[in-house]
Design a protein around this motif. Structure first.
Motif, PDB file in Angstrom:
ATOM      1  N   PRO A 215      15.178  -8.002  16.842  1.00 43.42           N
ATOM      2  CA  PRO A 215      14.197  -6.926  16.999  1.00 43.42           C
ATOM      3  C   PRO A 215      12.829  -7.425  17.452  1.00 43.42           C
ATOM      4  O   PRO A 215      12.343  -8.465  16.981  1.00 43.42           O
ATOM      5  N   ALA A 216      12.212  -6.688  18.376  1.00 42.33           N
ATOM      6  CA  ALA A 216      10.878  -7.033  18.859  1.00 42.33           C
ATOM      7  C   ALA A 216       9.874  -6.948  17.712  1.00 42.33           C
ATOM      8  O   ALA A 216       9.946  -6.063  16.858  1.00 42.33           O
ATOM      9  N   GLY A 217       8.921  -7.876  17.703  1.00 37.52           N
ATOM     10  CA  GLY A 217       7.877  -7.875  16.682  1.00 37.52           C
ATOM     11  C   GLY A 217       8.226  -8.640  15.423  1.00 37.52           C
ATOM     12  O   GLY A 217       7.352  -8.977  14.631  1.00 37.52           O
ATOM     13  N   MET A 218       9.512  -8.921  15.214  1.00 34.29           N
ATOM     14  CA  MET A 218       9.938  -9.672  14.033  1.00 34.29           C
ATOM     15  C   MET A 218       9.775 -11.170  14.263  1.00 34.29           C
ATOM     16  O   MET A 218       9.985 -11.668  15.369  1.00 34.29           O
ATOM     17  N   MET A 219       9.415 -11.891  13.224  1.00 33.10           N
ATOM     18  CA  MET A 219       9.392 -13.351  13.268  1.00 33.10           C
ATOM     19  C   MET A 219      10.659 -13.919  12.627  1.00 33.10           C
ATOM     20  O   MET A 219      11.199 -14.918  13.077  1.00 33.10           O
ATOM     21  N   GLY A 220      11.096 -13.271  11.553  1.00 37.81           N
ATOM     22  CA  GLY A 220      12.292 -13.743  10.878  1.00 37.81           C
ATOM     23  C   GLY A 220      12.916 -12.652  10.042  1.00 37.81           C
ATOM     24  O   GLY A 220      12.227 -11.723   9.590  1.00 37.81           O
ATOM     25  N   ILE A 221      14.225 -12.735   9.843  1.00 41.59           N
ATOM     26  CA  ILE A 221      14.954 -11.797   9.002  1.00 41.59           C
ATOM     27  C   ILE A 221      15.826 -12.600   8.049  1.00 41.59           C
ATOM     28  O   ILE A 221      16.544 -13.506   8.468  1.00 41.59           O
ATOM     29  N   GLY A 222      15.747 -12.267   6.771  1.00 42.72           N
ATOM     30  CA  GLY A 222      16.583 -12.922   5.770  1.00 42.72           C
ATOM     31  C   GLY A 222      17.549 -11.926   5.167  1.00 42.72           C
ATOM     32  O   GLY A 222      17.138 -10.824   4.771  1.00 42.72           O
ATOM     33  N   VAL A 223      18.818 -12.272   5.116  1.00 45.09           N
ATOM     34  CA  VAL A 223      19.857 -11.392   4.579  1.00 45.09           C
ATOM     35  C   VAL A 223      20.423 -12.042   3.322  1.00 45.09           C
ATOM     36  O   VAL A 223      20.889 -13.179   3.356  1.00 45.09           O
ATOM     37  N   SER A 224      20.393 -11.318   2.217  1.00 41.50           N
ATOM     38  CA  SER A 224      20.814 -11.891   0.941  1.00 41.50           C
ATOM     39  C   SER A 224      22.328 -11.890   0.793  1.00 41.50           C
ATOM     40  O   SER A 224      23.060 -11.336   1.620  1.00 41.50           O
ATOM     41  N   ASN A 225      22.794 -12.497  -0.286  1.00 43.68           N
ATOM     42  CA  ASN A 225      24.178 -12.322  -0.701  1.00 43.68           C
ATOM     43  C   ASN A 225      24.359 -10.894  -1.204  1.00 43.68           C
ATOM     44  O   ASN A 225      23.401 -10.226  -1.596  1.00 43.68           O
ATOM     45  N   LYS A 226      25.580 -10.430  -1.221  1.00 41.54           N
ATOM     46  CA  LYS A 226      25.868  -9.100  -1.744  1.00 41.54           C
ATOM     47  C   LYS A 226      25.947  -9.161  -3.264  1.00 41.54           C
ATOM     48  O   LYS A 226      26.545 -10.083  -3.817  1.00 41.54           O
ATOM     49  N   VAL A 227      25.315  -8.192  -3.936  1.00 43.14           N
ATOM     50  CA  VAL A 227      25.394  -8.114  -5.396  1.00 43.14           C
ATOM     51  C   VAL A 227      25.994  -6.776  -5.791  1.00 43.14           C
ATOM     52  O   VAL A 227      25.793  -5.766  -5.113  1.00 43.14           O
ATOM     53  N   CYS A 228      26.742  -6.771  -6.867  1.00 39.42           N
ATOM     54  CA  CYS A 228      27.375  -5.544  -7.350  1.00 39.42           C
ATOM     55  C   CYS A 228      26.798  -5.099  -8.685  1.00 39.42           C
ATOM     56  O   CYS A 228      27.291  -4.162  -9.295  1.00 39.42           O
ATOM     57  N   GLU A 229      25.752  -5.816  -9.149  1.00 38.87           N
ATOM     58  CA  GLU A 229      25.057  -5.429 -10.372  1.00 38.87           C
ATOM     59  C   GLU A 229      23.568  -5.346 -10.081  1.00 38.87           C
ATOM     60  O   GLU A 229      23.011  -6.221  -9.401  1.00 38.87           O
ATOM     61  N   LEU A 230      22.915  -4.326 -10.605  1.00 38.00           N
ATOM     62  CA  LEU A 230      21.495  -4.092 -10.295  1.00 38.00           C
ATOM     63  C   LEU A 230      20.611  -5.228 -10.789  1.00 38.00           C
ATOM     64  O   LEU A 230      19.562  -5.486 -10.210  1.00 38.00           O
ATOM     65  N   SER A 231      21.026  -5.923 -11.834  1.00 36.93           N
ATOM     66  CA  SER A 231      20.214  -7.018 -12.368  1.00 36.93           C
ATOM     67  C   SER A 231      20.081  -8.166 -11.376  1.00 36.93           C
ATOM     68  O   SER A 231      19.193  -9.010 -11.519  1.00 36.93           O
ATOM     69  N   GLY A 232      20.960  -8.203 -10.370  1.00 39.82           N
ATOM     70  CA  GLY A 232      20.910  -9.292  -9.398  1.00 39.82           C
ATOM     71  C   GLY A 232      19.986  -9.034  -8.223  1.00 39.82           C
ATOM     72  O   GLY A 232      19.783  -9.920  -7.378  1.00 39.82           O
ATOM     73  N   ILE A 233      19.398  -7.833  -8.147  1.00 44.58           N
ATOM     74  CA  ILE A 233      18.574  -7.480  -6.986  1.00 44.58           C
ATOM     75  C   ILE A 233      17.352  -8.382  -6.859  1.00 44.58           C
ATOM     76  O   ILE A 233      17.042  -8.883  -5.781  1.00 44.58           O
ATOM     77  N   LYS A 234      16.652  -8.593  -7.970  1.00 39.33           N
ATOM     78  CA  LYS A 234      15.411  -9.374  -7.924  1.00 39.33           C
ATOM     79  C   LYS A 234      15.657 -10.782  -7.373  1.00 39.33           C
ATOM     80  O   LYS A 234      14.933 -11.260  -6.485  1.00 39.33           O
ATOM     81  N   GLY A 235      16.685 -11.447  -7.885  1.00 38.21           N
ATOM     82  CA  GLY A 235      16.975 -12.803  -7.426  1.00 38.21           C
ATOM     83  C   GLY A 235      17.378 -12.854  -5.968  1.00 38.21           C
ATOM     84  O   GLY A 235      17.001 -13.787  -5.231  1.00 38.21           O
TER      85      GLY A 235
END
Length: 472
Positions: A215-235
């Motif tokens: 995408p234009a204007g972006m410097m970098g994009i980071g894609v996390s691992n998939k989590v199936c529990e809400l407690s894992g979102i922060k990490g």
């Protein structure tokens, strides 16, 4: 800015339309032009415009066919038909095929402006809204907050968390990630940084698009691992944050996923660096730098490791101690250097300079000099001030400045700056309606999660908890 593609088989018509309108005034920019329907379809794939202005009568593929073909594209495009023919049949077909408007030639500036204002409203309404008020629930994953977050996800159409999972995507740079219009939670976590929460299935489809065209204007994009529990979102937001800055290491702007890094190997090198600096062994220090650079060259380290190398090396050189940091965020590091090898060159230069000179003993404090420096810090604590900045401005060794602060103020420069900022944050949280993100930026911290961690460390509670207590 919303992107526009202009299509007409007569080039002078395209140029006339381009020059007639102050596109930027209405939130648009012309990104390309084409002179027949076939080329237009290719240009739409290439530029992914938000809006296409197209003539009807063109060779190879006419404008109405272009609208029909456009329906099958995997991303939304709005079409405005421009024609010299005011025939009802044309107008009816164009609108039936999904055209937003039908404009006649010669162009009327007011008419086009009205169409653009309407389009701008439609496009802005289709963008994901900023849901940064949810960040405290993510930051403090208690059972009550998890229930609130689960309800919010449901409202955004992200319901099958246990099955599809959630993927966090962090973007660094200007603008927003394209082609995300629904089933997404958007969190503004920094001045030029945004985190998106998507279903695992949706993220997979988006990742393929970003790989094909960054995408234009972006410097970098980071894609996390998939989590199936809400407690894992922060990490996983933290993991995606690190990967979003991987361009700092690779010099390549693209989407990055979590990978295994050589932490243990870097830690061994930093132990050797500590010994080399302690022994004032310049040759050994330079060899360690080379070994670390090799790891960065192999792309088995991240900006998190670059941050570690920079702060620890400077701390070793100037005998600052573990509580004194030169830089405190990835954003600061990326703004200070174009890429990691510029950073390493700076560290090599610092080591060469300070390992070849005798230690500077702490001289008697010149109150006048310290008072000027102390006043500068006290008045400008909201700005990005580092020990290195003070060193260059007041012509003092950073180690000497650090010792002066400990002697005169009773705490390190970093601690003093942090307390000033958090004290001001408390005043803003108590006496203004600014959001926590706005408070964070106003006191000089452009990373929301860093600010909340520091606030809790100093105040013993999160900014949200502090604000709520003031309301009682």
């Amino acid at each position: 800015m919303h992107k526009v593609l202009l299509v007409d088989d007569e080039s002078w018509v395209v140029e006339s339309l381009k020059d007639l309108i102050d596109w930027e005034r209405y939130g648009f920019e012309v990104v390309g032009q084409a002179y027949n329907g076939t080329d237009a379809l290719e240009a739409i794939w290439r530029y992914k415009p938000d809006v296409v202005f197209t003539d009807i009568r063109m060779p190879e593929m006419n404008g109405l066919e272009l609208l029909q073909r456009g329906k099958s594209l995997p991303f939304p495009v709005h079409y405005v038909v421009v024609s010299g023919y005011a025939e009802f049949a044309y107008v009816q077909k164009a609108l039936n095929y999904g055209a937003v408007a039908y404009c006649l030639k010669p162009f009327d500036e007011l008419e086009i402006a009205g169409v653009l204002m309407k389009l701008n409203q439609m496009l802005e309404a289709g963008k994901p809204s900023d849901d940064s008020s949810l960040i405290p629930w993510i930051e403090d994953p208690s059972a009550a907050n998890e229930r609130k977050l689960e309800d919010e996800l449901m409202q955004h159409g992200i319901s099958d968390v246990a099955v599809d999972g959630i993927v966090m995507v962090v973007s660094v740079g200007s603008g927003e990630l394209p082609d995300i219009h629904e089933r997404v939670i958007k969190l503004k976590t920094g001045t030029s940084k945004t985190a998106y929460l998507l279903s695992g299935r949706q993220a997979e489809a988006m990742r393929t698009k970003w790989t094909l065209q960054f995408p234009a204007g972006m410097m970098g994009i980071g894609v996390s691992n998939k989590v199936c529990e809400l407690s894992g979102i922060k990490g996983e937001i933290a993991n995606a944050d690190v990967m979003a800055y991987q361009f700092f290491v690779t010099k390549d702007n693209r989407a990055y996923e979590p990978q295994l890094f050589k932490d243990a190997e870097l830690n061994q090198h930093m132990l050797r660096m500590s010994d080399a600096i302690r022994d004032k062994d310049h040759k050994s220090a330079q060899l360690v730098f080379s070994s670390i650079e090799d790891l960065f060259r192999e792309q088995v380290l991240s900006i998190r490791h670059a941050f570690q190398v920079y702060n620890m090396t400077v701390s070793f050189l100037f005998k600052l101690g573990q509580t004194e940091n030169i830089l405190y965020s990835y954003e600061q590091l990326a703004q200070s250097f174009d890429h990691v090898f510029d950073m390493m060159a700076e560290l090599r230069s610092l080591a060469a300079r300070y390992l070849k000179t005798p230690d500077l003993a702490l001289a008697e404090t010149k109150n006048q000099t310290f008072n000027a420096m102390f006043q500068f810090v006290t008045e400008n604590f909201q700005q990005d001030i580092s020990l290195q900045d003070l060193s260059e401005q007041f012509y003092m060794n950073p180690s000497y400045i650090s010792q002066l602060f400990k002697k005169e103020v009773g705490e390190t420069f970093t601690t003093y700056m942090s307390k000033l900022r958090i004290k001001y944050a408390c005043e803003l949280l108590d006496g203004s309606s600014l959001s926590i993100q706005e408070v964070s930026e106003k006191i000089g911290y452009h990373d929301y999660f860093y600010f909340t961690r520091l606030f809790k460390k100093i105040m013993g509670k999160t900014p949200t908890q502090y604000r709520n207590e003031q309301l009682v």
